[in-house]
Scaffold this motif. Structure first.
Motif, PDB file in Angstrom:
ATOM      1  N   GLY A 162       0.820  -1.212   0.000  1.00 12.45           N
ATOM      2  CA  GLY A 162       0.000   0.000   0.000  1.00 12.45           C
ATOM      3  C   GLY A 162       0.848   1.254   0.000  1.00 12.45           C
ATOM      4  O   GLY A 162       2.081   1.204  -0.031  1.00 12.45           O
ATOM      5  N   LEU A 163       0.182   2.404   0.034  1.00 11.84           N
ATOM      6  CA  LEU A 163       0.857   3.700  -0.042  1.00 11.84           C
ATOM      7  C   LEU A 163       0.278   4.618   1.022  1.00 11.84           C
ATOM      8  O   LEU A 163      -0.945   4.679   1.200  1.00 11.84           O
ATOM      9  CB  LEU A 163       0.620   4.308  -1.425  1.00 11.84           C
ATOM     10  CG  LEU A 163       1.258   3.570  -2.616  1.00 11.84           C
ATOM     11  CD1 LEU A 163       0.485   3.824  -3.905  1.00 11.84           C
ATOM     12  CD2 LEU A 163       2.714   3.982  -2.772  1.00 11.84           C
ATOM     13  N   ARG A 168       0.756   8.689  -1.785  1.00 16.30           N
ATOM     14  CA  ARG A 168      -0.329   8.776  -2.789  1.00 16.30           C
ATOM     15  C   ARG A 168      -0.313  10.128  -3.494  1.00 16.30           C
ATOM     16  O   ARG A 168      -0.651  10.235  -4.664  1.00 16.30           O
ATOM     17  CB  ARG A 168      -1.696   8.541  -2.132  1.00 16.30           C
ATOM     18  CG  ARG A 168      -1.909   7.108  -1.688  1.00 16.30           C
ATOM     19  CD  ARG A 168      -3.387   6.826  -1.445  1.00 16.30           C
ATOM     20  NE  ARG A 168      -3.981   7.606  -0.375  1.00 16.30           N
ATOM     21  CZ  ARG A 168      -3.898   7.333   0.918  1.00 16.30           C
ATOM     22  NH1 ARG A 168      -3.195   6.276   1.329  1.00 16.30           N
ATOM     23  NH2 ARG A 168      -4.493   8.085   1.813  1.00 16.30           N
ATOM     24  N   VAL A 209      -5.633   6.806  -7.208  1.00 18.48           N
ATOM     25  CA  VAL A 209      -5.262   5.653  -6.366  1.00 18.48           C
ATOM     26  C   VAL A 209      -5.932   5.784  -5.009  1.00 18.48           C
ATOM     27  O   VAL A 209      -6.079   6.891  -4.475  1.00 18.48           O
ATOM     28  CB  VAL A 209      -3.723   5.542  -6.220  1.00 18.48           C
ATOM     29  CG1 VAL A 209      -3.135   6.779  -5.543  1.00 18.48           C
ATOM     30  CG2 VAL A 209      -3.333   4.278  -5.450  1.00 18.48           C
ATOM     31  N   THR A 210      -6.346   4.661  -4.465  1.00 14.23           N
ATOM     32  CA  THR A 210      -6.773   4.606  -3.070  1.00 14.23           C
ATOM     33  C   THR A 210      -5.947   3.517  -2.407  1.00 14.23           C
ATOM     34  O   THR A 210      -5.522   2.569  -3.074  1.00 14.23           O
ATOM     35  CB  THR A 210      -8.270   4.255  -2.921  1.00 14.23           C
ATOM     36  OG1 THR A 210      -8.497   3.017  -3.600  1.00 14.23           O
ATOM     37  CG2 THR A 210      -9.161   5.330  -3.508  1.00 14.23           C
ATOM     38  N   SER A 211      -5.689   3.680  -1.119  1.00 15.06           N
ATOM     39  CA  SER A 211      -4.857   2.674  -0.458  1.00 15.06           C
ATOM     40  C   SER A 211      -4.948   2.826   1.049  1.00 15.06           C
ATOM     41  O   SER A 211      -5.084   3.936   1.556  1.00 15.06           O
ATOM     42  CB  SER A 211      -3.398   2.862  -0.889  1.00 15.06           C
ATOM     43  OG  SER A 211      -2.559   2.010  -0.157  1.00 15.06           O
ATOM     44  N   SER A 217      -3.133  -1.572  -2.535  1.00 15.85           N
ATOM     45  CA  SER A 217      -3.491  -0.350  -3.273  1.00 15.85           C
ATOM     46  C   SER A 217      -4.476  -0.712  -4.365  1.00 15.85           C
ATOM     47  O   SER A 217      -4.440  -1.818  -4.896  1.00 15.85           O
ATOM     48  CB  SER A 217      -2.270   0.252  -3.982  1.00 15.85           C
ATOM     49  OG  SER A 217      -1.166   0.328  -3.133  1.00 15.85           O
ATOM     50  N   THR A 218      -5.322   0.248  -4.712  1.00 16.61           N
ATOM     51  CA  THR A 218      -6.182   0.098  -5.887  1.00 16.61           C
ATOM     52  C   THR A 218      -6.004   1.319  -6.772  1.00 16.61           C
ATOM     53  O   THR A 218      -6.255   2.450  -6.338  1.00 16.61           O
ATOM     54  CB  THR A 218      -7.665  -0.021  -5.488  1.00 16.61           C
ATOM     55  OG1 THR A 218      -7.815  -1.165  -4.644  1.00 16.61           O
ATOM     56  CG2 THR A 218      -8.543  -0.200  -6.735  1.00 16.61           C
ATOM     57  N   PHE A 219      -5.539   1.080  -7.984  1.00 17.37           N
ATOM     58  CA  PHE A 219      -5.433   2.145  -8.975  1.00 17.37           C
ATOM     59  C   PHE A 219      -6.661   2.072  -9.875  1.00 17.37           C
ATOM     60  O   PHE A 219      -7.041   0.986 -10.314  1.00 17.37           O
ATOM     61  CB  PHE A 219      -4.150   1.983  -9.799  1.00 17.37           C
ATOM     62  CG  PHE A 219      -2.917   2.385  -9.033  1.00 17.37           C
ATOM     63  CD1 PHE A 219      -2.391   3.660  -9.158  1.00 17.37           C
ATOM     64  CD2 PHE A 219      -2.293   1.494  -8.169  1.00 17.37           C
ATOM     65  CE1 PHE A 219      -1.270   4.047  -8.438  1.00 17.37           C
ATOM     66  CE2 PHE A 219      -1.168   1.869  -7.445  1.00 17.37           C
ATOM     67  CZ  PHE A 219      -0.654   3.156  -7.584  1.00 17.37           C
TER      68      PHE A 219
END
Ligand SMILES: Nc1ncnc2c1ncn2[C@@H]1O[C@H](COP(=O)(O)OP(=O)(O)OP(=O)(O)O)[C@@H](O)[C@H]1O
Ligand SMILES: [Mg+2]
Length: 225
Positions: A162-163, A168, A209-211, A217-219
């Motif tokens: 994740g970030l 992010r 991006v969400t994380s 993470s989800t791009f």
């Protein structure tokens, strides 16, 4: 202005093209023969220059960014069914996911978008490459599509580290990488996501991006309907 140290040991021609591009952009560039010399050179650089990286950007990437900056990214949009395109992208990365011990899944119900198929594959492929690279063995990468009221959305979700919020905010910046040791083994030169964003913006869409740090993470790529 930034100072770049390019390592030319494998590909002097590539180094020369990268040097020309970066100098054209107003950066200071030193080309050296090998990685160790690059580190020494980076340390010797004048203190008023920030040494951003020791790296070897792909010339294709630099050219894509130049074209995007100049508003000359040529798109050839056509109707594409995400139910065809996303499995094809996943197939192309099946072997590398396998080698990394990462499960790669795809869920793509029929959804027609108008896009340049080569550029859209490139964008999704960049996200999948990153996701596989950052997911430890035993983890998974999921490519999926969903439809919102005004957009078709492509998500690439991973179970990597994740970030953070700070990361992010920087992740789509040119040459930014979370990992500060930039040997070629640990990956590229930090251009992939800036190109993804440019490609999707050229389609009138967005890349975000969400994380949750620790929870992957989800791009997401949003293409207007
Ligand atoms: N799925 C991810 N999980 C965790 N960190 C990521 C993920 N994707 C990207 N990053 C971080 O963002 C940085 C920038 O990604 P980007 O794709 O722009 O460059 P790169 O992969 O390092 O190099 P390139 O894409 O040019 O080969 C990566 O170096 C990494 O630190
Ligand atoms: Mg990348």
């Amino acid at each position: 202005m930034c100072a770049y140290v390019l390592v030319a040991e494998d590909d002097p021609k590539q180094a020369e093209l990268a040097r020309r591009y970066l100098e054209h952009e107003g950066h200071a560039v030193v080309v050296v023969g090998d990685g160790r010399a690059a580190l020494e050179e980076a340390r010797r650089n004048p203190p008023d220059l920030m040494v951003l990286d020791v790296m070897m950007p792909r010339v294709d990437d630099l050219q894509d960014l130049s074209a995007a900056d100049a508003g000359e990214l040529r798109l050839h949009p056509q109707p594409i069914d995400l139910a065809d395109l996303l499995p094809a992208v996943a197939d192309a990365f099946a072997a590398s996911a396998d080698r990394a011990g990462v499960t790669l899944t795809v869920h793509a119900p029929p959804a027609l978008v108008t896009a340049d198929p080569i550029r859209l594959r490139q964008a999704v492929g960049n996200l999948v490459t990153n996701a596989i690279r950052h997911t430890p063995a035993g983890g998974s990468v999921a490519v999926s599509a969903r439809t919102e009221s005004d957009a078709h959305v492509i998500d690439v979700a991973d179970t990597g580290p994740g970030l953070s919020a700070a990361e992010r905010a920087l992740v789509f910046e040119r040459f930014w990488r979370a990992e500060k040791s930039r040997s070629r083994q640990t990956g590229g030169s930090g251009l992939g996501l800036s190109i993804v964003r440019k490609l999707i913006e050229a389609h009138g869409g967005t890349a975000t991006v969400t994380s949750d740090p620790g929870a992957g993470s989800t791009f997401s790529l949003r293409l207007p309907r």
